[in-house]
Design a protein around this motif. Structure first.
Motif: not given
Ligand code: ARG
Length: 231
Positions: A81, A99, A128-129, A131-132, A135, A188-189, A191
């Motif tokens: 990241t 994710l 990162t999960g 952080n996701f 949001k 979800l994205n 990475e």
């Protein structure tokens, strides 16, 4: 000065949070560290002429340990990241991940990302999960030290969903016989995982990249990939 430096085995000290199967986990009997990341870093070390020593620690402690010089590299399914890139160097990507959402088998309310709104979510701290999840609108996010603890909380009914790396979620459901959980929705994205090294140790980062490239060319990388992800 001017004398010869004594010959000693070059050791590469690796830090990892070994509760992230199939990337890094402990063999139930021997307690040895095993997994895709472990095999990969051992092969990289060998290629570089280093002996690899793996040390287990909390995921959120890896970057501080690198900064403090306690470990030489962190290999822990760590996503490359921008924010982390300010503190550490990353190797070239070695695995493409992303994710995904895990819910209980009988959960009919959460089918995709938009259904997470206002829900209780479990994540691993510093990921990162996490952080996701933070949001997601109106979600109540609970952070656990390890991914298995987040899964346990789902099982216990304390949360509605876990947000965690897809290959780890798949492994959890397939291999631990957790028939009470399922993955829902699309990833979800996307990475990329990288091997992290201390900012000032640019030489090591270059050596690791070179070794990784060699292992990809020789077919060794593919062998390790097959071992853990082949069917
Ligand atoms: N890929 C995610 C991240 O970098 C999760 C990694 C967690 N790794 C672990 N060994 N627990 O934030």
């Amino acid at each position: 000065c001017g004398g010869k430096t004594p010959q000693q085995a070059k050791v590469l000290k690796i830090g990892t949070d070994a509760a992230f199967a199939p990337f890094e986990f402990q063999d139930e009997k021997s307690k040895e560290y095993i997994g895709f990341d472990i095999d990969l870093i051992k092969a990289i070390g060998k290629q570089m002429g280093y002996e690899v020593k793996v040390q287990g620690m909390g995921f959120d402690g890896l970057i501080p340990a690198l900064e403090a010089g306690q470990i030489d590299a962190a290999v822990s399914g760590m996503t490359i990241t921008e924010e982390r890139g300010k503190k550490v160097n990353f190797s070239k990507p070695y695995y493409t991940s992303g994710l995904s959402i895990v819910v209980k088998q009988d959960n009919a309310a959460i089918k995709e990302f938009k259904d997470l709104e206002g829900k209780r979510l479990a994540v691993q701290i510093g990921t990162t999960g996490a952080n996701f999840a933070k949001k997601v609108k109106d979600a109540k996010v609970r952070e656990f030290n390890t991914a298995p603890e987040a899964f346990l909380e789902l099982k216990a009914g304390g949360v509605d969903a876990v947000i965690n790396d897809l290959p780890v979620n798949e492994y959890y459901i397939a291999k631990t016989g957790s028939k009470d959980a399922k993955i829902v929705g699309k990833p979800l994205n996307s990475e990329n995982y990288g091997i992290a090294t201390a900012k000032k140790n640019t030489e090591l980062a270059q050596k690791i990249d070179k070794a990784l490239e060699d292992l990809k060319k020789s077919g060794e990388y593919d062998k390790i990939y097959e071992k853990w992800f082949g069917r």
